[in-house]
Motif scaffolding. Structure first.
Motif, PDB file in Angstrom:
ATOM      1  N   UNK A   1      -2.681 -32.111   5.995  1.00 56.28           N
ATOM      2  CA  UNK A   1      -3.113 -31.423   4.732  1.00 56.28           C
ATOM      3  C   UNK A   1      -2.050 -31.138   3.785  1.00 56.28           C
ATOM      4  N   UNK A   2      -2.179 -31.238   2.615  1.00 56.09           N
ATOM      5  CA  UNK A   2      -1.086 -30.883   1.591  1.00 56.09           C
ATOM      6  C   UNK A   2      -0.967 -29.450   1.425  1.00 56.09           C
ATOM      7  N   UNK A   3      -1.914 -28.470   1.866  1.00 55.43           N
ATOM      8  CA  UNK A   3      -1.827 -27.100   1.879  1.00 55.43           C
ATOM      9  C   UNK A   3      -0.639 -26.721   2.846  1.00 55.43           C
ATOM     10  N   UNK A   4      -0.454 -27.306   4.112  1.00 54.02           N
ATOM     11  CA  UNK A   4       0.247 -27.143   4.992  1.00 54.02           C
ATOM     12  C   UNK A   4       1.751 -27.264   4.305  1.00 54.02           C
ATOM     13  N   UNK A   5       1.925 -28.109   3.475  1.00 45.49           N
ATOM     14  CA  UNK A   5       3.258 -28.674   2.993  1.00 45.49           C
ATOM     15  C   UNK A   5       3.583 -27.440   1.698  1.00 45.49           C
ATOM     16  N   UNK A   6       2.211 -26.818   1.142  1.00 48.54           N
ATOM     17  CA  UNK A   6       2.442 -25.777  -0.046  1.00 48.54           C
ATOM     18  C   UNK A   6       3.745 -24.878   0.168  1.00 48.54           C
ATOM     19  N   UNK A   7       3.840 -24.316   1.224  1.00 50.11           N
ATOM     20  CA  UNK A   7       4.677 -23.088   1.569  1.00 50.11           C
ATOM     21  C   UNK A   7       6.209 -23.383   1.101  1.00 50.11           C
ATOM     22  N   UNK A   8       6.493 -24.759   1.096  1.00 51.07           N
ATOM     23  CA  UNK A   8       8.096 -25.169   0.723  1.00 51.07           C
ATOM     24  C   UNK A   8       7.929 -25.169  -0.773  1.00 51.07           C
ATOM     25  N   UNK A   9       7.017 -24.923  -1.585  1.00 46.02           N
ATOM     26  CA  UNK A   9       7.113 -25.134  -3.022  1.00 46.02           C
ATOM     27  C   UNK A   9       7.802 -23.718  -3.529  1.00 46.02           C
ATOM     28  N   UNK A  10       7.475 -22.613  -2.650  1.00 44.89           N
ATOM     29  CA  UNK A  10       7.973 -21.546  -3.113  1.00 44.89           C
ATOM     30  C   UNK A  10       9.347 -21.451  -3.277  1.00 44.89           C
ATOM     31  N   UNK A  11       9.875 -21.123  -4.387  1.00 46.34           N
ATOM     32  CA  UNK A  11      11.479 -21.182  -4.730  1.00 46.34           C
ATOM     33  C   UNK A  11      12.119 -19.903  -4.028  1.00 46.34           C
ATOM     34  N   UNK A  12      13.269 -20.288  -3.428  1.00 40.99           N
ATOM     35  CA  UNK A  12      14.336 -19.498  -2.972  1.00 40.99           C
ATOM     36  C   UNK A  12      14.954 -18.443  -3.993  1.00 40.99           C
ATOM     37  N   UNK A  13      15.492 -17.315  -3.618  1.00 43.58           N
ATOM     38  CA  UNK A  13      16.238 -16.494  -4.507  1.00 43.58           C
ATOM     39  C   UNK A  13      17.096 -17.203  -5.224  1.00 43.58           C
TER      40      UNK A  13
ATOM     41  N   UNK B   1       5.733 -36.593  -1.123  1.00 43.36           N
ATOM     42  CA  UNK B   1       6.663 -37.160  -0.354  1.00 43.36           C
ATOM     43  C   UNK B   1       7.157 -36.227   0.995  1.00 43.36           C
ATOM     44  N   UNK B   2       7.122 -34.954   0.612  1.00 40.00           N
ATOM     45  CA  UNK B   2       7.406 -33.965   1.519  1.00 40.00           C
ATOM     46  C   UNK B   2       6.216 -33.932   2.901  1.00 40.00           C
ATOM     47  N   UNK B   3       5.143 -34.088   2.129  1.00 38.99           N
ATOM     48  CA  UNK B   3       4.062 -33.925   3.008  1.00 38.99           C
ATOM     49  C   UNK B   3       4.009 -35.228   4.043  1.00 38.99           C
ATOM     50  N   UNK B   4       4.472 -36.462   3.679  1.00 36.95           N
ATOM     51  CA  UNK B   4       4.429 -37.479   4.583  1.00 36.95           C
ATOM     52  C   UNK B   4       5.775 -37.262   5.214  1.00 36.95           C
ATOM     53  N   UNK B   5       6.873 -36.911   4.833  1.00 32.97           N
ATOM     54  CA  UNK B   5       7.905 -36.742   5.883  1.00 32.97           C
ATOM     55  C   UNK B   5       7.731 -35.605   7.108  1.00 32.97           C
ATOM     56  N   UNK B   6       6.978 -34.915   6.586  1.00 27.89           N
ATOM     57  CA  UNK B   6       6.656 -33.761   7.735  1.00 27.89           C
ATOM     58  C   UNK B   6       5.452 -34.061   8.786  1.00 27.89           C
ATOM     59  N   UNK B   7       4.884 -35.025   8.199  1.00 26.43           N
ATOM     60  CA  UNK B   7       3.648 -35.280   9.014  1.00 26.43           C
ATOM     61  C   UNK B   7       2.382 -34.463   8.926  1.00 26.43           C
ATOM     62  N   UNK B   8       2.406 -33.744   7.747  1.00 28.32           N
ATOM     63  CA  UNK B   8       1.273 -32.903   7.567  1.00 28.32           C
ATOM     64  C   UNK B   8      -0.034 -33.479   7.115  1.00 28.32           C
TER      65      UNK B   8
END
Length: 389
Positions: free
Chosen positions: A358-370, A349-356
């Motif tokens: 490759x899903x690898x470009x979206x992967x960075x947002x899966x890292x949880x914040x502190x 869903x995030x990949x489609x919203x951002x227009x990436x």
């Protein structure tokens, strides 16, 4: 390595049609370097890439050719020496100073910049192999065979066995730093600092819809479907949304992806657009433009807003809001993506919203914040509470 000065420079070419692309001029500064110019024209018109892409590639190839010349080598012979080129990129300037990094000396270019340059050089050399200007052996110097076992699970797909692909041999390690996102407080401060409805809409298109700056200023009025039911417009997408379409707008504003996408918007974006529509109607010249975002105060009135103007706007807003740093356009896009992930959206869903692409470009947002890590631990509860229950 020689340290003689090599005077190559990027140059923008305007075609009779009005289309533009960037090239690299030779040491005399009068004639484009033939192989480079042919490649950049192919990128611009053969691949239908944005002018900004040719500017990025032209800058990268220029650095590569300067290094080749200072090394006393033909560029066709340098594909196997990109490790030395990476060292030069990190520490060398273009003023002819020798490359002698001392203790504590800061690199001239960071790892992200080095990787951007390497990507442009690889594309240039691959093209030269394709058209017969460089031997096929160059490809083996640029890439090695790898499999997807070291990739995140979400990226591998459903295939049972490993999938093989060509991986770049030379890449600078990028520190695993948190995504540079604008905080919610910073977004609110920017909105409060806006003095026009148009400026508020620009901020919200990036912070609440995740658009890139080129996508925001490249919107046309036909792309806006801020209605509950758009079927009478020939659109089957439900609810208020906008369409991101790749096209040449003549102002340097391009959608990065060739694939068009529909982006749902919330009531804040719709409300900001309604307020801007009233503001825009007061500008007579704006009526003749099909672009959504146009100049209302600066001359020429009614002309499309250019991508660079978005950066200038955020600099002014950041200072006016008293922020400790300047918020950049991509930081607002990162804020949108991070908020969507933290609200529980799936990676596709995030990949489609951002227009990436490759899903690898979206992967960075899966890292949880502190903050998310802290909340995860707090949800577990204490051992005493568990024993009592």
């Amino acid at each position: 390595m020689e340290n003689r000065k090599v005077r190559l420079r990027p140059f923008v070419v305007r075609m009779p049609s009005g289309d533009r692309y960037w090239t690299v001029l030779d040491e005399d500064g009068l004639v484009p370097i033939a192989e480079v110019d042919e490649f950049l024209r192919h990128v611009r018109f053969g691949r239908d890439q944005a002018e900004s892409m040719t500017a990025t590639y032209a800058g990268a190839i220029r650095l590569f050719l300067v290094w080749c010349a200072r090394s006393g080598l033909d560029w066709r012979e340098c594909a196997g020496r990109l490790g030395s080129f990476m060292f030069w990129l990190r520490h060398a300037r273009l003023d002819g100073d020798p490359v002698v990094p001392g203790p504590g000396q800061q690199p001239v270019r960071g790892p992200r910049r080095v990787n951007t340059v390497l990507a442009g050089v690889r594309e240039f050399l691959k093209h030269q192999v394709t058209v017969g200007n460089a031997p096929v052996a160059v490809l083996a110097m640029l890439y090695e065979v790898a499999d997807d076992r070291d990739l995140p699970v979400e990226v591998r797909g459903e295939a049972s066995g490993p999938r093989y692909y060509a991986r770049a041999r030379h890449r600078s390690a990028v520190p695993n730093a948190p995504v540079d996102r604008a905080s919610d407080d910073e977004v609110v401060a920017l909105l409060l600092a806006c003095r026009t409805a148009r400026d508020r809409l620009i901020v919200l298109l990036m912070a609440r819809a995740g658009l890139r700056r080129g996508e925001a200023v490249g919107l046309r009025r036909e792309d806006i479907h801020f209605v509950v039911d758009a079927r009478h417009l020939g659109c089957s997408v439900p609810g208020s949304h906008l369409h991101v379409v790749r096209r040449d707008n003549g102002s340097g504003a391009w959608a990065k992806s060739r694939r068009s996408r529909a982006v749902p918007v919330d009531f804040l974006v719709v409300q900001a657009f309604d307020q801007y529509a009233v503001e825009r109607a007061r500008c007579t010249e704006a009526a003749f433009s099909d672009m959504v975002l146009v100049n209302l105060a600066r001359p020429p009135a009614g002309a499309p807003v250019k991508p660079g103007a978005v950066n200038e706007l955020l600099v002014r807003l950041s200072r006016r809001a008293g922020l400790e740093r300047v918020v950049h356009p991509h930081s607002l896009r990162h804020a949108f993506a991070t908020n969507v992930v933290e609200a529980g959206a799936a990676i596709d869903e995030v990949q489609q919203l951002l227009g990436h692409r490759s899903v690898t470009s979206t992967q960075v947002y899966l890292h949880p914040s502190p903050q998310r890590l802290r909340a995860a631990v707090d949800r577990v509860g204490s051992l005493v509470e568990g024993a009592r229950s």
